[in-house]
Write an enzyme that holds these catalytic residues in place. Structure first.
Site, PDB file in Angstrom:
ATOM      1  N   LYS A 155       0.804  -1.233   0.000  1.00 29.06           N
ATOM      2  CA  LYS A 155       0.000   0.000   0.000  1.00 29.06           C
ATOM      3  C   LYS A 155       0.835   1.281   0.000  1.00 29.06           C
ATOM      4  O   LYS A 155       0.366   2.317  -0.446  1.00 29.06           O
ATOM      5  CB  LYS A 155      -0.952   0.012   1.194  1.00 29.06           C
ATOM      6  CG  LYS A 155      -2.141  -0.930   1.052  1.00 29.06           C
ATOM      7  CD  LYS A 155      -3.065  -0.790   2.247  1.00 29.06           C
ATOM      8  CE  LYS A 155      -4.347  -1.563   2.069  1.00 29.06           C
ATOM      9  NZ  LYS A 155      -5.347  -1.235   3.088  1.00 29.06           N
ATOM     10  N   ASP A 205     -10.251   3.618   2.035  1.00 25.64           N
ATOM     11  CA  ASP A 205     -10.523   3.078   3.377  1.00 25.64           C
ATOM     12  C   ASP A 205     -11.274   4.080   4.254  1.00 25.64           C
ATOM     13  O   ASP A 205     -12.160   3.696   5.028  1.00 25.64           O
ATOM     14  CB  ASP A 205      -9.216   2.665   4.070  1.00 25.64           C
ATOM     15  CG  ASP A 205      -8.696   1.326   3.577  1.00 25.64           C
ATOM     16  OD1 ASP A 205      -9.506   0.517   3.091  1.00 25.64           O
ATOM     17  OD2 ASP A 205      -7.475   1.091   3.666  1.00 25.64           O
TER      18      ASP A 205
HETATM   19  P1  NAP Z   1      -1.042  -2.810  11.927  1.00 27.02           P
HETATM   20  O1  NAP Z   1      -0.463  -1.737  11.080  1.00 27.02           O
HETATM   21  O2  NAP Z   1      -0.269  -4.079  12.115  1.00 27.02           O
HETATM   22  O3  NAP Z   1      -1.337  -2.156  13.373  1.00 27.02           O
HETATM   23  C1  NAP Z   1      -1.701  -2.977  14.447  1.00 27.02           C
HETATM   24  C2  NAP Z   1      -2.170  -2.117  15.611  1.00 27.02           C
HETATM   25  O4  NAP Z   1      -2.569  -3.011  16.666  1.00 27.02           O
HETATM   26  C3  NAP Z   1      -1.090  -1.199  16.190  1.00 27.02           C
HETATM   27  O5  NAP Z   1      -1.693  -0.028  16.684  1.00 27.02           O
HETATM   28  C4  NAP Z   1      -0.551  -2.072  17.336  1.00 27.02           C
HETATM   29  O6  NAP Z   1       0.047  -1.320  18.373  1.00 27.02           O
HETATM   30  C5  NAP Z   1      -1.811  -2.698  17.849  1.00 27.02           C
HETATM   31  N1  NAP Z   1      -1.541  -3.921  18.593  1.00 27.02           N
HETATM   32  C6  NAP Z   1      -1.197  -5.123  18.088  1.00 27.02           C
HETATM   33  N2  NAP Z   1      -0.998  -6.014  19.100  1.00 27.02           N
HETATM   34  C7  NAP Z   1      -1.199  -5.318  20.261  1.00 27.02           C
HETATM   35  C8  NAP Z   1      -1.156  -5.683  21.639  1.00 27.02           C
HETATM   36  N3  NAP Z   1      -0.852  -6.926  22.032  1.00 27.02           N
HETATM   37  N4  NAP Z   1      -1.441  -4.726  22.556  1.00 27.02           N
HETATM   38  C9  NAP Z   1      -1.762  -3.470  22.167  1.00 27.02           C
HETATM   39  N5  NAP Z   1      -1.826  -3.060  20.878  1.00 27.02           N
HETATM   40  C10 NAP Z   1      -1.549  -4.000  19.935  1.00 27.02           C
HETATM   41  O7  NAP Z   1      -2.468  -3.264  11.402  1.00 27.02           O
HETATM   42  P2  NAP Z   1      -3.516  -2.444  10.513  1.00 27.02           P
HETATM   43  O8  NAP Z   1      -3.187  -2.605   9.085  1.00 27.02           O
HETATM   44  O9  NAP Z   1      -3.626  -1.071  11.089  1.00 27.02           O
HETATM   45  O10 NAP Z   1      -4.861  -3.279  10.761  1.00 27.02           O
HETATM   46  C11 NAP Z   1      -5.424  -3.394  12.060  1.00 27.02           C
HETATM   47  C12 NAP Z   1      -6.661  -4.301  11.995  1.00 27.02           C
HETATM   48  O11 NAP Z   1      -7.651  -3.695  11.175  1.00 27.02           O
HETATM   49  C13 NAP Z   1      -6.377  -5.658  11.357  1.00 27.02           C
HETATM   50  O12 NAP Z   1      -7.094  -6.632  12.091  1.00 27.02           O
HETATM   51  C14 NAP Z   1      -6.960  -5.534   9.956  1.00 27.02           C
HETATM   52  O13 NAP Z   1      -7.417  -6.779   9.448  1.00 27.02           O
HETATM   53  C15 NAP Z   1      -8.133  -4.603  10.214  1.00 27.02           C
HETATM   54  N6  NAP Z   1      -8.531  -3.815   9.026  1.00 27.02           N
HETATM   55  C16 NAP Z   1      -9.839  -3.852   8.640  1.00 27.02           C
HETATM   56  C17 NAP Z   1     -10.252  -3.103   7.553  1.00 27.02           C
HETATM   57  C18 NAP Z   1     -11.698  -3.148   7.135  1.00 27.02           C
HETATM   58  O14 NAP Z   1     -11.998  -2.856   5.956  1.00 27.02           O
HETATM   59  N7  NAP Z   1     -12.622  -3.460   8.016  1.00 27.02           N
HETATM   60  C19 NAP Z   1      -9.327  -2.318   6.842  1.00 27.02           C
HETATM   61  C20 NAP Z   1      -8.000  -2.288   7.270  1.00 27.02           C
HETATM   62  C21 NAP Z   1      -7.608  -3.054   8.369  1.00 27.02           C
HETATM   63  P3  NAP Z   1       1.640  -1.006  18.332  1.00 27.02           P
HETATM   64  O15 NAP Z   1       1.771   0.176  17.414  1.00 27.02           O
HETATM   65  O16 NAP Z   1       1.968  -0.711  19.723  1.00 27.02           O
HETATM   66  O17 NAP Z   1       2.310  -2.241  17.798  1.00 27.02           O
END
Ligand code: NAP
Length: 270
Positions: A69, A105
């Protein structure tokens, strides 16, 4: 001569889990369009060539998923304001042989929650990963006066606050207290996803009128949404964001603005 079949698709690595082919396939059939939506595995070292040859291969454009992306940005001829603000592209449209990038998004998130919003003073957003920038952009666009970004790694929420005027930073350890007076709680962390630990947050101070939404959609009802629903808060699951974010791409590639309907939801979930 009959029009050539229109082609679009999603590219990523891995891409086999993507629900996009099911989603766009439903619309192609529903609107009786002579088109195809593919899923193509593209490795990082193949990205440059694949993207630049989209017009030669007759593609109308494509969706971009992880991990490309941000990597696609330098390969495009232009980007709209949304993509520039979010710093990531999830949709490419081929226009007169040139590649235009956008990010849908934020649109998907906004459309999913817009009819359910109960107030626009204070939003609490958990997480500051890849998806959170689009959510900040959407919340500002929806008119929230104050957006509190709360993330385990504070540097990332600090970066959001530096970029978005309405965003302030909250301490991860004080997340439960920050819920007082909130109109919206949104989880953008990956916590609560199938296979991951649940999000640990006490909802006691969250007003019962506040809307609670999760962008995680596997499972549809995350532990957060279950807990919020049980205490009487309105909830919206994350699948709608995925469905709505697909609308602008489909319209640009295939020429029909598709509708998000309960039947589409059922089809994607089946
Ligand atoms: P990402 O970049 O990997 O970010 C993950 C986030 O989760 C970060 O803020 C991370 O905090 C936090 N996190 C992970 N493990 C944690 C823990 N044990 N304790 C506290 N915080 C934790 O992921 P992303 O791309 O933003 O996506 C996040 C979620 O949204 C995913 O499940 C994805 O499938 C979903 N999503 C859905 C859509 C939709 O269309 N509905 C679109 C996009 C994404 P740190 O920064 O501290 O690591």
């Amino acid at each position: 001569m009959a029009d050539a079949k229109k082609i679009a698709g999603v590219i990523g690595w891995p891409v086999s889990h993507s629900l996009s082919p099911r989603l766009h396939g439903y619309w192609l059939k529903h609107y009786n369009i002579e088109g195809e939506y593919k899923a193509v595995t593209v490795l990082p070292d193949e990205l440059d060539l694949f993207i630049k040859s989209l017009p030669d291969h007759g593609w109308q454009g494509c969706n971009i998923t992880l991990p490309h992306k941000e990597a696609v940005l330098p390969l495009l001829d232009s980007m709209d304001e949304v993509a520039k603000a979010i710093g990531a592209v999830n949709t490419i449209v081929v226009e007169n042989g040139l590649l235009r990038g956008t990010n849908t998004d934020a649109f998907g998130f906004s459309e999913n929650i817009r009819p359910h919003i109960t107030g626009k003073n204070k939003a609490v957003m958990l997480g500051a990963g890849g998806a959170a920038k689009a959510i900040c952009y959407a919340l500002e666009g929806l008119g929230f006066k104050e957006i509190i970004a709360v993330n385990r790694t504070k540097e990332k929420s600090d970066a959001l606050a530096a970029q978005f005027v309405k965003v302030k930073v909250g301490e991860w350890d004080k997340r439960a207290e920050l819920l007082a007076g909130a109109d919206l709680l949104v989880n953008t962390t990956s916590l609560g996803m199938t296979g991951k630990e649940a999000l640990d947050i006490d909802l006691a101070l969250l007003p019962k009128s506040a809307l609670v939404t999760d962008i995680v959609y596997t499972p549809l009802m995350t532990p957060l949404l279950e807990a919020a629903k049980a205490r009487g808060n309105p909830v919206v699951d994350g699948l709608g964001m995925l469905l709505y974010q697909a609308v602008p791409g489909f319209e640009a590639w295939f020429g029909v603005k598709p509708e998000v309907t309960p039947e589409l939801r059922e089809h994607v979930l089946a």
